[in-house]
Design an enzyme around this catalytic site. Structure first.
Site, mmCIF file in Angstrom:
data_model
loop_
_atom_site.group_PDB
_atom_site.id
_atom_site.type_symbol
_atom_site.label_atom_id
_atom_site.label_comp_id
_atom_site.label_asym_id
_atom_site.label_seq_id
_atom_site.Cartn_x
_atom_site.Cartn_y
_atom_site.Cartn_z
ATOM 1 N N CYS A 156 0.537 -1.095 0.093
ATOM 2 C CA CYS A 156 0.058 -0.058 -0.219
ATOM 3 C C CYS A 156 0.802 1.291 0.061
ATOM 4 O O CYS A 156 1.301 1.759 1.088
ATOM 5 C CB CYS A 156 -0.895 0.028 1.213
ATOM 6 S SG CYS A 156 -1.863 1.644 1.329
ATOM 7 N N CYS A 216 -0.232 4.147 2.356
ATOM 8 C CA CYS A 216 -0.519 3.947 3.703
ATOM 9 C C CYS A 216 1.058 4.351 3.891
ATOM 10 O O CYS A 216 1.453 4.706 5.123
ATOM 11 C CB CYS A 216 -0.543 2.493 3.997
ATOM 12 S SG CYS A 216 -1.943 1.672 3.182
ATOM 13 N N ASP A 217 2.039 3.779 3.019
ATOM 14 C CA ASP A 217 3.384 3.567 3.849
ATOM 15 C C ASP A 217 4.424 4.664 2.806
ATOM 16 O O ASP A 217 5.627 4.637 3.222
ATOM 17 C CB ASP A 217 3.980 2.185 3.510
ATOM 18 C CG ASP A 217 3.271 1.204 4.382
ATOM 19 O OD1 ASP A 217 2.826 1.769 5.430
ATOM 20 O OD2 ASP A 217 2.971 0.096 3.996
#
Ligand code: NAP
Length: 319
Positions: A145, A148-149
């Protein structure tokens, strides 16, 4: 034993929540079992929760962020009375009506919910490379992701595996943070759409490693490098990256239905097109769990609408 509900919806991506909006407006009081966050990246709200900007969902001429779009879906469903539960079904019994849905202990004698109809919208989950070190370093440099990261990789050199739209989208997004992004693809031709390809080719931070597979992820506490093999020459090389984003497609979330609902060889549920009917009377399927052709948010949403109408008509016919 719980009361018998008209409808339970499993899943809360565009398919499940569109089905919830329609059936809530039709006064069917849908209960949506929306799922729980998992280590493989599954989330309530589905794959769009892991996406950045969605530019091709009609009605948003300037695009919209995936999580914001799903929040809108959710609010719209709740506005009409849909109830969303942040829990995961552990078992279903479709052998008799009303259907049983278990949450928690699958060996419990009584199901948690009983429903006259069921809409399956459990979506699909990211595939992984199944490499030594991959699971161990998930969250420590290995990710599925970018949204997200990505932030954690400011000025890092990173790699993205895959040649489809997901890989191209992730790579393009990651250039906001990373110093360089190498797309590693097992062939010499991309699968992704022309517009995404053009965007990636034009991005000076993105380079490509063609005909290549990642064969190992190296690092103790965090990713330090990856081992890459040329699939033609078998020559191996080490790529010094601190991030590995895996974007190689998805597998349908159909484990709950093995032996109960008909599936294709690849695990996707079979529906009686043009309807959303499955082989079990009263059970309907929509979204990515039954779509190995289009797999778009808008097609998932459209099939969620179809499932809602199918379920509503089916209930009417029973009265
Ligand atoms: P996909 O189209 O199935 O592409 C998967 C890619 O991963 C392919 O290039 C495939 O290689 C590669 N791959 C598969 N298994 C592999 C393995 N074990 N090792 C190395 N490489 C592997 O999946 P996707 O990119 O997730 O896209 C899924 C659907 O969502 C598509 O319909 C796509 O258009 C859509 N989508 C759309 C957008 C958008 O419009 N903004 C964004 C994301 C996704 P091969 O090419 O050799 O098979």
């Amino acid at each position: 034993m719980s009361d018998v509900r008209d409808l339970v919806i499993l899943g809360s991506g565009p398919a499940g929540l569109t089905a919830a909006i329609y059936t809530a407006r039709a006064s069917l009081d849908p209960l949506v079992i929306e799922g729980e966050p998992s280590s493989t990246g599954d989330q309530p709200g589905g794959q769009l929760m892991l996406t950045t900007e969605v530019e091709n969902f009609p009605g948003f001429p300037h695009g919209i962020m995936g999580p914001e779009l799903m929040m809108n879906f959710r609010q719209q469903a709740e506005r009409f009375g849909a109830v969303l539960k942040t829990e995961k079904a552990s078992k279903v019994d479709l052998s008799q009506r009303p259907f049983g849905v278990w949450v928690g202990d699958p060996d419990a004698i009584e199901p948690t919910y009983l429903a006259k109809t069921l809409i399956v919208a459990t979506g699909a989950t990211s595939l992984m490379l199944d490499l030594p070190g991959e699971q161990r370093l998930l969250g420590h440099g290995v990710s599925t992701c970018a949204t997200c990261d990505g932030f954690f990789f400011r000025d890092h050199d990173i790699a993205v595996v895959g040649g489809g739209d997901s890989a191209l989208e992730e790579a393009t997004f990651l250039t906001r943070f990373a110093r360089s992004v190498t797309i590693i693809h097992r062939r010499d031709e991309l699968r992704g759409s022309r517009i995404m390809q053009d965007r990636a080719f034009a991005n000076p931070k993105i380079s490509f490693l063609w005909n290549s597979q990642v064969v190992d992820v190296i690092g103790d506490q965090a990713v330090q490098s990856i081992e890459v093999e040329n699939v033609q020459t078998k020559a191996r090389s080490t790529l010094a990256v601190t991030g590995l984003f895996v974007a190689i497609g998805h597998r349908p979330n159909t484990d709950l239905f093995v032996g109960q609902l008909d599936m294709k060889e690849n695990g996707y549920l079979v529906t009686e097109t043009p309807s959303t009917r499955t082989n079990v009377d009263g059970v309907f399927a929509c979204g990515d769990v039954q779509d190995d052709t289009y797999r778009q948010a808008i097609t998932a949403s459209g099939s969620g609408c179809a499932a809602a109408i199918d379920a509503e008509r089916w209930l009417e016919a029973q009265e």
